[in-house]
Motif scaffolding. Sequence first.
Motif, mmCIF file in Angstrom:
data_model
loop_
_atom_site.group_PDB
_atom_site.id
_atom_site.type_symbol
_atom_site.label_atom_id
_atom_site.label_comp_id
_atom_site.label_asym_id
_atom_site.label_seq_id
_atom_site.Cartn_x
_atom_site.Cartn_y
_atom_site.Cartn_z
ATOM 1 N N ARG A 12 0.858 -1.185 0.000
ATOM 2 C CA ARG A 12 0.000 0.000 0.000
ATOM 3 C C ARG A 12 0.893 1.233 0.000
ATOM 4 N N PRO A 13 0.364 2.350 -0.486
ATOM 5 C CA PRO A 13 1.160 3.579 -0.449
ATOM 6 C C PRO A 13 1.282 4.109 0.976
ATOM 7 N N ARG A 14 2.146 5.063 1.162
ATOM 8 C CA ARG A 14 2.284 5.691 2.469
ATOM 9 C C ARG A 14 0.909 6.172 2.926
ATOM 10 N N GLY A 15 0.597 5.919 4.189
ATOM 11 C CA GLY A 15 -0.683 6.351 4.725
ATOM 12 C C GLY A 15 -1.201 5.380 5.769
ATOM 13 N N PRO A 85 15.356 8.902 2.192
ATOM 14 C CA PRO A 85 14.941 9.954 3.118
ATOM 15 C C PRO A 85 13.692 9.628 3.933
ATOM 16 N N ASP A 86 12.928 8.594 3.521
ATOM 17 C CA ASP A 86 11.720 8.240 4.273
ATOM 18 C C ASP A 86 11.965 7.102 5.266
ATOM 19 N N ASP A 87 13.173 6.524 5.287
ATOM 20 C CA ASP A 87 13.406 5.339 6.117
ATOM 21 C C ASP A 87 13.506 5.658 7.608
ATOM 22 N N MET A 88 14.391 6.543 7.999
ATOM 23 C CA MET A 88 14.528 6.857 9.435
ATOM 24 C C MET A 88 13.246 7.453 10.003
ATOM 25 N N HIS A 126 7.319 3.355 -0.557
ATOM 26 C CA HIS A 126 7.205 2.057 -1.229
ATOM 27 C C HIS A 126 7.615 0.965 -0.250
ATOM 28 N N GLY A 127 6.769 0.724 0.738
ATOM 29 C CA GLY A 127 7.104 -0.242 1.790
ATOM 30 C C GLY A 127 7.013 -1.686 1.356
#
Length: 139
Positions: A12-15, A85-88, A126-127
């Motif tokens: 699923r997308p971020r959210g 940049p979205d990992d931490m 993109h998890g």
Amino acid sequence: MWLQRTLRLRPRPRGFHLVTDEVLAAVPEIRQLRVGIVHIFIRHTSAALTLNENASPDVRRDFASWFDRAVPDGAAYFSHTLEGPDDMPAHIKASLLGSSVSFPVADGEPLLGTWQGIYLCEHRDHGGTRTVVVTVFGE
């Protein structure tokens, strides 16, 4: 009864995504319980689970807005940046929310509140597929 099942949730997308029906469908044995507990654990460090308001999509948008403002992507003070940049920020958000939720069952019904649902909190752009372990115990 003791039952444990691993469930793969589609990417699923971020959210903040309601997965209540998907989780409950994976463990129909809940209907056999007179009294019990369902425990759900996510096996990832950049996504989380929570129980919260399941009716208004505004709640999901407000959650996303607050978390993204509180823990911004790409902040200069993050050292752990090799995975993007979205990992931490995802790790911090997941720690704030937690990796598991539990709720009681009575007479074959989950005892979630009228307006409660199970959320998959996806904190990465993109998890990918997320794996949860659902453990049911009771009689």
